[in-house]
Design an enzyme around this catalytic site. Sequence first.
Site, short mmCIF file in Angstrom:
data_model
loop_
_atom_site.label_atom_id
_atom_site.label_comp_id
_atom_site.label_asym_id
_atom_site.label_seq_id
_atom_site.Cartn_x
_atom_site.Cartn_y
_atom_site.Cartn_z
CB CYS A 2 -0.85 0.02 1.27
SG CYS A 2 -1.64 -1.52 1.64
NE ARG A 27 4.20 1.62 -2.17
CZ ARG A 27 5.19 1.53 -1.28
NH1 ARG A 27 6.34 2.10 -1.57
NH2 ARG A 27 5.06 0.88 -0.16
CD1 TRP A 74 -1.09 -6.05 -1.56
CD2 TRP A 74 -1.40 -5.42 -3.67
NE1 TRP A 74 -0.83 -7.13 -2.34
CE2 TRP A 74 -1.02 -6.79 -3.64
CE3 TRP A 74 -1.64 -4.85 -4.89
CZ2 TRP A 74 -0.87 -7.55 -4.80
CZ3 TRP A 74 -1.48 -5.61 -6.04
CH2 TRP A 74 -1.11 -6.94 -5.99
CG ASN A 100 1.30 0.95 3.88
OD1 ASN A 100 0.12 1.10 3.57
ND2 ASN A 100 2.29 1.49 3.22
N GLY A 101 0.74 -2.72 6.41
CA GLY A 101 1.23 -3.82 7.25
C GLY A 101 0.11 -4.80 7.55
CD GLU A 482 10.88 -19.83 -11.46
OE1 GLU A 482 10.12 -20.48 -12.20
OE2 GLU A 482 10.87 -18.58 -11.44
CE LYS A 486 11.59 -15.45 -12.74
NZ LYS A 486 10.64 -16.44 -12.96
CD GLU A 489 10.19 -15.06 -16.88
OE1 GLU A 489 9.12 -14.63 -17.34
OE2 GLU A 489 10.28 -15.62 -15.79
CG HIS A 505 18.46 -41.39 -20.61
ND1 HIS A 505 18.60 -42.74 -20.82
CD2 HIS A 505 18.58 -41.21 -19.28
CE1 HIS A 505 18.76 -43.36 -19.66
NE2 HIS A 505 18.75 -42.45 -18.70
CE LYS A 604 4.11 -9.96 -12.11
NZ LYS A 604 5.30 -10.82 -11.88
C1 AGP Z 1 6.94 -15.88 -14.31
O1 AGP Z 1 8.27 -15.38 -14.26
C2 AGP Z 1 6.36 -15.75 -15.69
N1 AGP Z 1 6.22 -14.35 -15.94
C3 AGP Z 1 5.10 -16.55 -15.95
O2 AGP Z 1 5.53 -17.87 -16.19
C4 AGP Z 1 4.03 -16.62 -14.85
O3 AGP Z 1 4.53 -17.37 -13.76
C5 AGP Z 1 2.79 -17.35 -15.39
O4 AGP Z 1 2.25 -16.57 -16.42
C6 AGP Z 1 1.71 -17.61 -14.32
O5 AGP Z 1 1.26 -16.38 -13.82
P1 AGP Z 1 0.33 -16.39 -12.51
O6 AGP Z 1 1.17 -16.89 -11.38
O7 AGP Z 1 -0.09 -14.96 -12.34
O8 AGP Z 1 -0.84 -17.30 -12.78
#
Ligand code: AGP
Length: 609
Positions: A2, A27, A74, A100-101, A482, A486, A489, A505, A604
């Site tokens: 927030c 934010r 938020w 906030n908190g 993961e 990272k 992407e 394999h 996002k």
């Molecule tokens: C994460 O780094 C990516 N931007 C993407 O894979 C993301 O995790 C995926 O689109 C799922 O999003 P969500 O957690 O909002 O459902």
Amino acid sequence: MCGIVGYIGTQPAYSILIDGLKKLEYRGYDSAGVALLCAKGLKVEKAKGEIAMLEARVGNNFPEGNMGIGHTRWATHGAPSDINAHPHCGCSQEFAVVHNGIIENYLSLREWLEEQGHRFISETDTEVLAHLVEHYYDGDLLRAVSQAVKMVEGSFAMVAVCEQEGDKLICARKDSPLVIGLGEGENYIASDVPAFLKWTRHTHILEDGEMAVVTASAVSIFAPNGQLLQKEINEVTWDAAEAEKGGYPHFMLKEIMEQPRALRDTMRGRLIDEGRDINLTELALTPQQCQAIERIFIVACGTAYHAGLVGKYAMEKILRLPVEVDLASEFRYRDPLLDPNTLVLVISQSGETADTLAALRLARKRGNQILAITNVVGSSVARDADKVLYTWAGPEIAVASTKAYLTQLLSLYMLTLYLGKQRGILDGQTIAEMGTALCRLPTQLESILGREAELQQIADYLAPWESAFFIGRNVDYAVAMEGALKLKEISYIHAEAYASGELKHGTLALIVDGIPVIAMATQSAVLDKSLSNIKEIKARCGHVICFAREGAISFAQEVDRVFHIPAAPDILMPILSVVPLQLLAYYTAVARACPVDKPRNLAKSVTVE
Ligand code: AGP
């Protein structure tokens, strides 16, 4: 997180508050409000939605007055709504508070206040603060706020005003930031510097336990014991854009660095008694309901899916329950086998991912109980699920998910402990061992975050390459997936994750001289196997960068570079081992001059199929 803004001085407060809140919009928030002291007393205006909604509601008859507070919320407790927006008042409109908190003990405080005759109108934890201040007020607002915050367990950055003392703002902080901007004949308060940067660069930073009385002409800051402090004046050297990122060059780095706090906020009130016990009362699952679960089906996309893979390892190991993990985009079209005693666990940072939402609705149609782990209160996933376990990571701006992912892992571990307790298969000692280990993670994480230089050096090696491999065994494989995502992407390097045992394999055919291979080696039971896989790669001149748990067998002489990770119980290592991979991806992307926060082709929140 927030946003808080306060102003007292000679200018009209309303426009300063609104302008300050707009500077904090980045934010993320879901509602906004202001309280101003006018001739007729305190006037409170608040609205769900963007600040523009608040402005539209106020229109041209905005309240006059040169003292007030504002807030962008938020949501954590209570969905986004006009009523739940801040500022919150007591029973009378004479007191207003923004906060906030997270107030962990707000329910017990609310009950106590209701017994004293107070009436509440919102679902929030914050409203408790306003009633506490009102309850303790006897003509001294500073003392009333001081007594109120002594009753609170949890985190707060708060500002309180009251009609009877319209010449001051009272603020207090614990575990949530609050800064004071110093003007000429006017002063500002904010949760973050951008709110008042256009007016002043001179600030006092409130530390935990400190309180302040802010008038137009003076700022008095008090230590927790009430002693008046002589605080130094800080000069803000950032420009506005840098200030939005907390001085970091990118939101992603800021959010990586926020992870210790995100973990602490998410465990707050849930890992209780310093981690010796677990309490997820928000799920309201009876022991019988927990015992009836015969299978868990985790459904998610992208990074959230990778969190689910870690959850599978933890839940199967600790609960001895079968756990299946599926990509939501596959789940929704493959006519999955779901029996009535399967708990469907949906994970989504945004709570709006189309495939994940569709999978949730398919499971609902099948009649399964649905538990969601999400970072957005009131999101579609949250609204459609039967139960929600919120991550309290605060808004995540960078497209690449970091702190939301880490709090998803934490939530999965806490859920595992909770189910184990409710199913009667975990005794108090086992819960305490895992719970206290979880409570130690934020501090261990801080030690890793201080070693950026090591990761920048590794990134310098990675940056010129167009492909890279990540390998791991057991839960390290889930972390490798993961880490690969990272890197892919945000740096656009073609990175693939493999179970270490799979290399021979097929993938070994791709290991050529110098190619970077990130080898995870944190799982005690398979360290020797991991070493064998590393030797397979070294024998073919691959360049191995190993992320190994401290104190395990030494990998140093077997690899090109090793990054040691503080030791935690094996199953919890992902929370520590993924963070160097996040930083590695970040610095590699920076070295390749990629748009770190907004990588090409990505969004996002993927709200389309
Ligand atoms: C994460 O780094 C990516 N931007 C993407 O894979 C993301 O995790 C995926 O689109 C799922 O999003 P969500 O957690 O909002 O459902």
